[in-house]
Design a protein around this motif. Structure first.
Motif, PDB file in Angstrom:
ATOM      1  N   SER A  87       0.840  -1.335  -0.161  1.00 15.05           N
ATOM      2  CA  SER A  87       0.063  -0.173  -0.096  1.00 15.05           C
ATOM      3  C   SER A  87       1.184   1.217   0.078  1.00 15.05           C
ATOM      4  O   SER A  87       2.130   1.152   0.293  1.00 15.05           O
ATOM      5  N   GLY A  88       0.314   2.411  -0.442  1.00 15.43           N
ATOM      6  CA  GLY A  88       0.660   3.412  -0.255  1.00 15.43           C
ATOM      7  C   GLY A  88       1.478   3.786   1.227  1.00 15.43           C
ATOM      8  O   GLY A  88       2.478   4.465   1.441  1.00 15.43           O
ATOM      9  N   THR A  89       0.566   3.599   2.128  1.00 11.99           N
ATOM     10  CA  THR A  89       0.871   3.491   3.620  1.00 11.99           C
ATOM     11  C   THR A  89       2.059   3.021   3.940  1.00 11.99           C
ATOM     12  O   THR A  89       2.916   3.585   4.790  1.00 11.99           O
ATOM     13  N   ASN A  92       5.277   4.492   2.202  1.00 13.59           N
ATOM     14  CA  ASN A  92       5.643   5.624   3.021  1.00 13.59           C
ATOM     15  C   ASN A  92       6.343   5.440   4.388  1.00 13.59           C
ATOM     16  O   ASN A  92       7.459   6.056   4.718  1.00 13.59           O
ATOM     17  N   HIS A 119      -0.194  13.555   3.541  1.00 13.03           N
ATOM     18  CA  HIS A 119      -1.309  12.315   3.729  1.00 13.03           C
ATOM     19  C   HIS A 119      -1.095  12.037   5.256  1.00 13.03           C
ATOM     20  O   HIS A 119      -0.071  11.770   5.631  1.00 13.03           O
ATOM     21  N   MET A 166       5.165  15.656  -0.563  1.00 15.77           N
ATOM     22  CA  MET A 166       4.268  14.959  -1.397  1.00 15.77           C
ATOM     23  C   MET A 166       4.285  15.657  -2.687  1.00 15.77           C
ATOM     24  O   MET A 166       4.371  16.819  -2.898  1.00 15.77           O
ATOM     25  N   ASN A 170      -3.784  15.156  -2.258  1.00 16.90           N
ATOM     26  CA  ASN A 170      -4.947  14.186  -2.516  1.00 16.90           C
ATOM     27  C   ASN A 170      -6.337  14.999  -2.288  1.00 16.90           C
ATOM     28  O   ASN A 170      -7.386  14.783  -2.856  1.00 16.90           O
ATOM     29  N   ASP A 195       5.789  11.394  -1.661  1.00 15.26           N
ATOM     30  CA  ASP A 195       4.588  10.551  -1.699  1.00 15.26           C
ATOM     31  C   ASP A 195       4.029  11.023  -3.169  1.00 15.26           C
ATOM     32  O   ASP A 195       3.225  12.007  -3.234  1.00 15.26           O
ATOM     33  N   ALA A 197       1.550   9.373  -4.778  1.00 11.88           N
ATOM     34  CA  ALA A 197       0.364   8.531  -5.032  1.00 11.88           C
ATOM     35  C   ALA A 197      -0.493   9.139  -5.971  1.00 11.88           C
ATOM     36  O   ALA A 197      -0.973   8.375  -6.833  1.00 11.88           O
ATOM     37  N   GLN A 198      -0.775  10.520  -5.844  1.00  9.79           N
ATOM     38  CA  GLN A 198      -1.632  11.006  -6.767  1.00  9.79           C
ATOM     39  C   GLN A 198      -1.034  11.572  -8.259  1.00  9.79           C
ATOM     40  O   GLN A 198      -1.809  12.309  -8.988  1.00  9.79           O
ATOM     41  N   VAL A 218       1.462   4.402  -5.923  1.00  9.61           N
ATOM     42  CA  VAL A 218       0.011   3.640  -5.494  1.00  9.61           C
ATOM     43  C   VAL A 218      -0.710   3.009  -6.492  1.00  9.61           C
ATOM     44  O   VAL A 218      -1.383   3.763  -7.331  1.00  9.61           O
ATOM     45  N   HIS A 220      -4.059   1.861  -6.452  1.00 15.03           N
ATOM     46  CA  HIS A 220      -5.237   2.246  -6.466  1.00 15.03           C
ATOM     47  C   HIS A 220      -5.653   3.899  -6.877  1.00 15.03           C
ATOM     48  O   HIS A 220      -6.800   4.292  -7.050  1.00 15.03           O
ATOM     49  N   LYS A 221      -4.442   4.484  -7.071  1.00  7.41           N
ATOM     50  CA  LYS A 221      -4.754   5.725  -7.749  1.00  7.41           C
ATOM     51  C   LYS A 221      -4.539   5.876  -9.182  1.00  7.41           C
ATOM     52  O   LYS A 221      -4.383   7.066  -9.723  1.00  7.41           O
TER      53      LYS A 221
HETATM   54  C1  LIG Z   1      -1.369  10.979  -1.391  1.00  8.60           C
HETATM   55  C2  LIG Z   1      -1.579   9.777  -0.756  1.00  8.60           C
HETATM   56  N1  LIG Z   1      -0.608   9.002  -0.122  1.00  8.60           N
HETATM   57  C3  LIG Z   1      -0.938   7.695   0.373  1.00  8.60           C
HETATM   58  C4  LIG Z   1      -2.131   7.160   0.293  1.00  8.60           C
HETATM   59  C5  LIG Z   1      -2.406   5.816   1.031  1.00  8.60           C
HETATM   60  O1  LIG Z   1      -2.323   4.766   0.232  1.00  8.60           O
HETATM   61  P1  LIG Z   1      -3.041   3.460   0.639  1.00  8.60           P
HETATM   62  O2  LIG Z   1      -4.574   3.811   0.703  1.00  8.60           O
HETATM   63  O3  LIG Z   1      -2.495   2.541  -0.587  1.00  8.60           O
HETATM   64  O4  LIG Z   1      -2.437   2.866   1.731  1.00  8.60           O
HETATM   65  C6  LIG Z   1      -3.217   7.841  -0.316  1.00  8.60           C
HETATM   66  C7  LIG Z   1      -4.465   7.146  -0.565  1.00  8.60           C
HETATM   67  O5  LIG Z   1      -5.621   7.579   0.289  1.00  8.60           O
HETATM   68  C8  LIG Z   1      -2.911   9.057  -0.994  1.00  8.60           C
HETATM   69  O6  LIG Z   1      -3.846   9.843  -1.550  1.00  8.60           O
END
Ligand SMILES: Cc1ncc(COP(=O)(O)O)c(C=O)c1O
Length: 394
Positions: A87-89, A92, A119, A166, A170, A195, A197-198, A218, A220-221
């Protein structure tokens, strides 16, 4: 350039079957049907464990290796610099906790800088590092939602080891001046994480152009499933301390049997993003311009939060006086979007991001996030303008 034919081309509808129009692409993206096709064999016939030496294992390993090349290519990295995570979490967390621990173990400093609009995955990881003896500084953003490089430079100290800023936010979609920030960290030998992700779905992400040492991608983005992500670790950067130990997968940086279908999906999504991102981004930007023009005509007192120029194409974050986000959501049931005030489920507190750019609690309560993406059509935008304008009048 508008793409008038596009609606006809979009066979896939994430919101088919009479469900509300999906306008929440920063929360998550649907999985691209081509990505589903790519991953399906790895759920069925190619089910092997990539660590197995037989043909089943080798087929799974080949899928993982290909995905690693595709993700690396998307961000201008070497495949050996990509670590797959869940995951993104987690990416990070590995970047921040892993690097902080590694640098501390090597006798380095204890100061970390992050922006005020990271985030929660970054904020809370750093809160924990703070309880573990590190000192955390939050660099503010301006009303435009961007970090000022001079303010950033002023927070750095001789004992600063790590910064995390980041790429794109988001909630308000603002893009940070990472090229300028990395010029500052590089001069001082500070490790820079971003980060992203977006990012890759609609903006160029090149680790060398950005100058980052660590970067989170990430699934799922960017039209891959939830539960798969990657961390780029520059070959010259300190090797993060692994947070999961066990079978030694991912060159010892992240133990666990690889999520092969998810990783293959992330690779496929990366390949599609590399090919289609410029056209996707242009089309999505056209839709956003039309959405904002239409809404501003009907609601002249609305305000856009964050820079409109330094912003991912698919994001609008709007404060609409006279109607709360909660009221808008009830009165516009044909649309699925987020309230700007509480982006995380069940959290009644005003968003720290909106507070950081200077919104009051009252303004935050009147704030919505509209997210546009690959499957948004021109008809969806017309529906959004009509429904939101009518809902705000009622
Ligand atoms: C900028 C950003 N970082 C991290 C995350 C976390 O990613 P994940 O939901 O895969 O842990 C998200 C998702 O909500 C995000 O938008």
């Amino acid at each position: 350039m508008p793409h008038p034919d596009h609606d006809a081309d979009v066979a896939f509808r994430p919101d088919g079957g009479g469900r509300p129009v999906y306008l929440d692409y920063q929360a998550t993206t649907p999985v691209d049907p081509r990505v589903v096709d790519a991953m399906l064999p790895y759920l069925t016939t190619e089910f092997g464990n990539p660590s197995s030496g037989h043909c089943y294992g080798r087929a799974a390993r080949a899928g993982v290796d290909r995905a690693r090349r595709e993700v690396a290519e998307l961000i201008g990295a070497d495949p050996a610099e990509i670590v797959f995570t869940a995951s993104g979490t987690e990416s990070n967390h590995l970047a921040l906790t892993g690097t902080a621990q590694a640098v501390r173990a090597a006798g380095g400093g204890n100061h970390i800088v992050i922006s005020a609009i990271e985030h929660p995955a970054t904020q809370e990881t750093c809160d924990r590092l703070g309880r573990d003896g590190f000192e955390i500084t939050h660099v503010p953003v301006g009303p435009d939602g961007r970090v000022d490089p001079r303010l950033f430079a002023a927070t750095l100290r001789p004992e600063t080891i790590l910064a995390s800023i980041m790429l794109a936010n988001n909630e308000i979609g603002t893009i940070q001046p990472l090229e300028q920030l990395s010029a500052i960290t590089r001069d001082r030998g500070i490790v820079l994480h971003s980060d992203a992700a977006q990012g890759p779905a609609t903006i160029d992400v090149d680790v060398d152009a950005l100058g980052v040492d660590l970067l989170t991608v990430v699934g799922h983005k960017m039209y891959a499933p939830k539960g798969v992500a990657a961390l780029y670790v520059r070959s010259r950067a300190p090797r993060p301390q692994p947070q999961l130990v066990g079978g030694g997968q991912e060159r010892g940086l992240r133990a666990s049997t690889e999520n092969v279908p998810g990783i293959v999906a992330l690779g496929a999504a990366a390949g599609i993003a590399r090919q289609e991102q410029p056209a996707d981004a242009a089309r999505i930007l056209d839709l956003r311009v039309r959405l904002l023009d239409g809404l501003a005509d009907a609601m002249p007192d609305l305000t856009v939060n964050g820079s409109l120029t330094h912003r991912i194409p698919g994001n609008l974050n709007l404060t609409i006086p006279g109607v709360t986000a909660a009221e808008l959501m009830t009165k516009a049931p044909g649309l699925a979007f987020s309230a700007g005030s509480a982006c995380h489920t069940g959290d009644p507190a005003p968003s720290p991001v909106l507070a950081a750019i200077g919104l009051t609690g009252e303004e935050a309560a009147h704030t919505v996030r509209l997210g546009i993406g690959r499957y948004t059509t021109s008809a969806d935008i017309t529906a959004a303008i009509t429904e939101l304008s009518a809902a705000a009048r009622r």
